[in-house]
Design an enzyme around this catalytic site. Structure first.
Site, PDB file in Angstrom:
ATOM      1  N   LEU A  19      -3.902 -12.684 -47.194  1.00 26.47           N
ATOM      2  CA  LEU A  19      -3.118 -13.668 -47.931  1.00 26.47           C
ATOM      3  C   LEU A  19      -1.963 -14.052 -47.015  1.00 26.47           C
ATOM      4  CD1 LEU A  19      -3.501 -14.915 -50.750  1.00 26.47           C
ATOM      5  CD2 LEU A  19      -1.733 -13.374 -51.600  1.00 26.47           C
ATOM      6  N   ASP A  20      -1.858 -15.330 -46.698  1.00 26.67           N
ATOM      7  CA  ASP A  20      -0.837 -15.785 -45.761  1.00 26.67           C
ATOM      8  C   ASP A  20       0.567 -15.427 -46.233  1.00 26.67           C
ATOM      9  OD1 ASP A  20      -2.801 -16.903 -44.229  1.00 26.67           O
ATOM     10  OD2 ASP A  20      -2.393 -18.979 -44.825  1.00 26.67           O
ATOM     11  N   ARG A  21       1.471 -15.289 -45.294  1.00 27.46           N
ATOM     12  CA  ARG A  21       2.867 -14.979 -45.611  1.00 27.46           C
ATOM     13  C   ARG A  21       3.435 -15.935 -46.651  1.00 27.46           C
ATOM     14  NH1 ARG A  21       7.079 -16.439 -41.095  1.00 27.46           N
ATOM     15  NH2 ARG A  21       6.422 -18.464 -41.888  1.00 27.46           N
ATOM     16  N   THR A  41       1.902 -17.819 -48.847  1.00 31.39           N
ATOM     17  CA  THR A  41       1.111 -17.975 -50.065  1.00 31.39           C
ATOM     18  C   THR A  41       1.477 -16.872 -51.037  1.00 31.39           C
ATOM     19  OG1 THR A  41      -0.726 -18.916 -48.786  1.00 31.39           O
ATOM     20  CG2 THR A  41      -1.223 -18.133 -51.001  1.00 31.39           C
TER      21      THR A  41
END
Length: 232
Positions: free
Chosen positions: A59-61, A63
């Protein structure tokens, strides 16, 4: 600090898996720039086990939303197989510029890295790249700005898939400073939220289904698109 009490962000817990509501701006793993990461908070989520849990997927930073954590090695292996096999159902909410006129559709555009540098995570559409498929449904629209609220389902799990696919269709995700039009500094933050996660972990039970509430940094935009008429 971004997180004061990680236990307050716990959405689901059983013997194998935890699901937390990860806040936007918090990277999961340490990076070269240092700073606060989720890993620093995971010891508080042991709940009696000898080892801290670990993230079972990316999970992207920037997001926010549902992030599954395996509580031990066997749990991580089982979760990893679900994600690798495309059997974990993920739904994201996104606010995008303009947005599609249609009610629903899909984007099937292969993706590849922009650079040969293994440290680079930036992606681009490329017919010679890895196949990538995203299904989308329009949930609402802001009558003043024209921005749209989309539910995005990544059938494949390529790096930055949703961000690149939305940008390639001409409706980049609001707040995206890499693939969209947001400024690199001082922008509104990426308007992308991992809304729901369904994990078929147990053969004789329904999938573990978890939803993360609408995040604060997206509330104004979601309400302008009609969130008040739907559950948050």
């Amino acid at each position: 600090m971004i997180v004061d009490n990680i236990e307050a962000r716990l959405l689901y817990r059983d013997a194998l898996v935890l699901v937390i509501d990860k806040p936007a701006g918090l990277p999961v793993h340490p990076g070269p720039g240092g700073g606060e990461t989720l890993v620093q908070h995971l010891d508080a989520l042991r709940f009696g086990l000898p080892r801290r849990p670990e993230a079972a997927h990316r999970l992207d930073r920037d997001t926010s939303g549902c992030l599954a954590l395996g509580r031990h090695a066997r749990a991580l292996a089982r979760l990893g197989a679900l994600f690798a096999g495309g059997r974990a159902d993920k739904t994201y909410w996104a606010l995008v510029e303009g947005g599609p006129r249609e009610e629903e559709g899909e984007v099937a555009l292969a993706l590849a890295r922009r650079s040969d540098d293994p440290r680079s995570w930036w992606m681009r559409t490329d017919p010679a790249g890895d196949p990538a498929l995203t299904r989308w449904r329009r949930l609402g629209r802001d009558p003043l700005t024209g921005a749209a609220w989309l539910a995005l389902t990544p059938v494949t799990g390529r790096t930055h898939q949703l961000r690149v696919h939305c940008a390639a269709m001409g409706w980049p995700i609001l707040g995206d400073a890499i693939y969209g039009t947001a400024p690199r500094h001082g922008g509104p933050g990426l308007q992308l939220h991992a809304r729901a996660l369904a994990l078929p972990l147990y053969p004789r039970r329904p999938p573990v289904a978890v939803e993360a509430p609408a995040p604060g940094h997206m509330l104004a935009g979601l309400r302008a698109c009609g969130l008040a008429d739907r559950p948050a």
